[in-house]
Design an enzyme around this catalytic site. Sequence first.
Site, PDB file in Angstrom:
ATOM      1  CE  LYS A 241     -18.439  90.608 -23.956  1.00 15.09           C
ATOM      2  NZ  LYS A 241     -17.635  91.140 -25.042  1.00 15.09           N
TER       3      LYS A 241
ATOM      4  CD  GLU B  18      -4.902  91.300 -22.227  1.00 14.03           C
ATOM      5  OE1 GLU B  18      -4.766  91.253 -23.459  1.00 14.03           O
ATOM      6  OE2 GLU B  18      -5.288  90.351 -21.539  1.00 14.03           O
TER       7      GLU B  18
ATOM      8  CB  ALA C 204      17.028  86.014 -22.579  1.00 13.46           C
TER       9      ALA C 204
ATOM     10  CB  CYS D 240      -1.357  94.235 -28.040  1.00 12.87           C
ATOM     11  SG  CYS D 240      -2.797  94.415 -27.001  1.00 12.87           S
TER      12      CYS D 240
HETATM   13  C1  UGA Z   1       1.112  95.885 -24.826  1.00 12.58           C
HETATM   14  C2  UGA Z   1       1.834  97.221 -24.561  1.00 12.58           C
HETATM   15  O1  UGA Z   1       2.831  97.039 -23.556  1.00 12.58           O
HETATM   16  C3  UGA Z   1       0.839  98.298 -24.117  1.00 12.58           C
HETATM   17  O2  UGA Z   1       1.527  99.537 -23.990  1.00 12.58           O
HETATM   18  C4  UGA Z   1      -0.257  98.419 -25.187  1.00 12.58           C
HETATM   19  O3  UGA Z   1      -1.236  99.364 -24.831  1.00 12.58           O
HETATM   20  C5  UGA Z   1      -0.939  97.072 -25.358  1.00 12.58           C
HETATM   21  O4  UGA Z   1       0.052  96.106 -25.775  1.00 12.58           O
HETATM   22  C6  UGA Z   1      -2.019  97.195 -26.399  1.00 12.58           C
HETATM   23  O5  UGA Z   1      -1.706  97.470 -27.554  1.00 12.58           O
HETATM   24  O6  UGA Z   1      -3.203  97.098 -26.056  1.00 12.58           O
HETATM   25  P1  UGA Z   1       0.345  93.860 -23.288  1.00 12.58           P
HETATM   26  O7  UGA Z   1       0.160  93.092 -24.547  1.00 12.58           O
HETATM   27  O8  UGA Z   1      -0.714  93.830 -22.268  1.00 12.58           O
HETATM   28  O9  UGA Z   1       0.568  95.428 -23.607  1.00 12.58           O
HETATM   29  O10 UGA Z   1       1.632  93.321 -22.567  1.00 12.58           O
HETATM   30  P2  UGA Z   1       3.181  93.548 -22.328  1.00 12.58           P
HETATM   31  O11 UGA Z   1       3.391  93.542 -20.870  1.00 12.58           O
HETATM   32  O12 UGA Z   1       3.753  94.668 -23.059  1.00 12.58           O
HETATM   33  O13 UGA Z   1       3.732  92.169 -22.900  1.00 12.58           O
HETATM   34  C7  UGA Z   1       3.496  91.726 -24.222  1.00 12.58           C
HETATM   35  C8  UGA Z   1       4.222  90.433 -24.478  1.00 12.58           C
HETATM   36  O14 UGA Z   1       5.628  90.639 -24.457  1.00 12.58           O
HETATM   37  C9  UGA Z   1       3.953  89.355 -23.440  1.00 12.58           C
HETATM   38  O15 UGA Z   1       3.891  88.096 -24.064  1.00 12.58           O
HETATM   39  C10 UGA Z   1       5.167  89.433 -22.556  1.00 12.58           C
HETATM   40  O16 UGA Z   1       5.440  88.238 -21.871  1.00 12.58           O
HETATM   41  C11 UGA Z   1       6.232  89.712 -23.580  1.00 12.58           C
HETATM   42  N1  UGA Z   1       7.437  90.287 -22.984  1.00 12.58           N
HETATM   43  C12 UGA Z   1       7.373  91.440 -22.302  1.00 12.58           C
HETATM   44  C13 UGA Z   1       8.631  89.619 -23.152  1.00 12.58           C
HETATM   45  O17 UGA Z   1       8.703  88.558 -23.777  1.00 12.58           O
HETATM   46  N2  UGA Z   1       9.749  90.144 -22.610  1.00 12.58           N
HETATM   47  C14 UGA Z   1       9.718  91.275 -21.914  1.00 12.58           C
HETATM   48  O18 UGA Z   1      10.802  91.684 -21.470  1.00 12.58           O
HETATM   49  C15 UGA Z   1       8.517  91.950 -21.755  1.00 12.58           C
END
Ligand code: UGA
Length: 447
Positions: free
Chosen positions: A35, A157, A268, A276
């Site tokens: 890395k 992410e 939904a 995370c």
């Molecule tokens: C999440 C948080 O959104 C960030 O603020 C935080 O910093 C990060 O975790 C972390 O702790 O490092 P992330 O896991 O990258 O970020 O993604 P999200 O976009 O929040 O989505 C998380 C999951 O929820 C995904 O599987 C996504 O598909 C799902 N999701 C999201 C749903 O099922 N429905 C939605 O309406 C939105």
Amino acid sequence: MKIAVLGTGYVGLVTAVGLANTGKHILCVDKDLGKVEKIRQGISPIYEPGLDELLLANLERLEATSDTAGAIKAADVIIIAVGTPFDGKHIDLSYIRQAAGEIGEAIKDSNEFKVVAVKSTVVPGTTMDVVRPIVLEHSGKRDGEVGFAMNPEFLREGNAVEDFLNPDRIVLGVSSEKTGSILQEVYNGYRNSTIIMTNPTTAEMIKYTANSFLALTISFSNEIARICENLPGVDSEEVFNGVIHDKRFSPIVRGERIIPQLATYLRAGIGFGGSCFPKDVKALRAFSEDLQVDGQLLNGLLHINRTQLEHVFKMGLHHFNGGGPLKRIAILGTAFKPNTDDVRESPGVKLAQMAIERGYSVAVQDYIALQNTKELLGSEADYYDDPLEAIREADVVYVTTIWPQYKAVSDEDFEKALQPHAIMVDTRSHFKNRAAKKWRFRIGVGN
Ligand code: UGA
């Protein structure tokens, strides 16, 4: 000011590159020489949109090294961004402890005031009750001679670079005023962002609460969607739209309604995945149980998330009426969300595993996560780059990741590629604006 970032994973590297971009001199430390070498060459070891470009643009201020002690000695601020492996219940603090020990040893002979900031997501109390005593013990220093802080990250992410460059808030949980002003200097390149100054344990709690709240919103939406599915003529999208227009949610400012981004979580879906939400909510639940807090919400939201996958899977079986046995299942999207190749806790991969376990032949498609998917599913699935190729022989197709590319495929093209008896389950309401089709079933809709 020199800043050492221990760990060049997704959080560490984005932090290092983002801070370098504001003119700071950064020492990127990783024990993995591969890395280190990549970073020296300006190549990001992880996939994150925009990261390679930003890394290259700031290479002169980024010094990658595997010499942990040397970097700690040279730095004014040491940011811990190492991994916290998960056993399904508790997070493992071994790497955090190891980093704290190494910091303590390295600063033993230094007379400078250094700040140790934890960026890895850790349970409340870790910075002050685990990191601080280890650093003090190994360094022989007294309280007040080293600054301690918890500085959680809120990066999504696939959006991490953008989120780091335009932070909505910077949370600085600090052990003293002096520590606070040094950390403010670290972030002085982000003048437009709100700085929330607090103590380390509150900062740790902010991080867990933020992720649990978002995960709760997702599970709440999925439970409401399941109810709607039992009500003919009711579409959960319409229900949520009605809720969102409450002005406490979406205020009207100068005649214009402001729809919050949180509304995108009120819909939904197939449940949350990634590195995370599942881990953080489970870790908070275990922490809460250890404290003997009487609560069921975290349990409940995790239960809904677990059963949502099964629910979605059954939806496909229920609607399939091919006049013959169901043999092949296609999964469109194995990344846990778009713009990432991350498949950790990915609903698409879990659905594929479910189908494989039940003896179906499985086709999976993704734009950038196929290599990582292969590592999990091996020879048990067929892999496709093109969604139309992946669905050709399938009986049931599940659309599991909201890749925008799927929207570019017309219904006519889907129809041409699908077998006449095949059906598609839109598990994310991705095609909610398209006309109803007898072959497409959308989650959260009563029929
Ligand atoms: C999440 C948080 O959104 C960030 O603020 C935080 O910093 C990060 O975790 C972390 O702790 O490092 P992330 O896991 O990258 O970020 O993604 P999200 O976009 O929040 O989505 C998380 C999951 O929820 C995904 O599987 C996504 O598909 C799902 N999701 C999201 C749903 O099922 N429905 C939605 O309406 C939105």
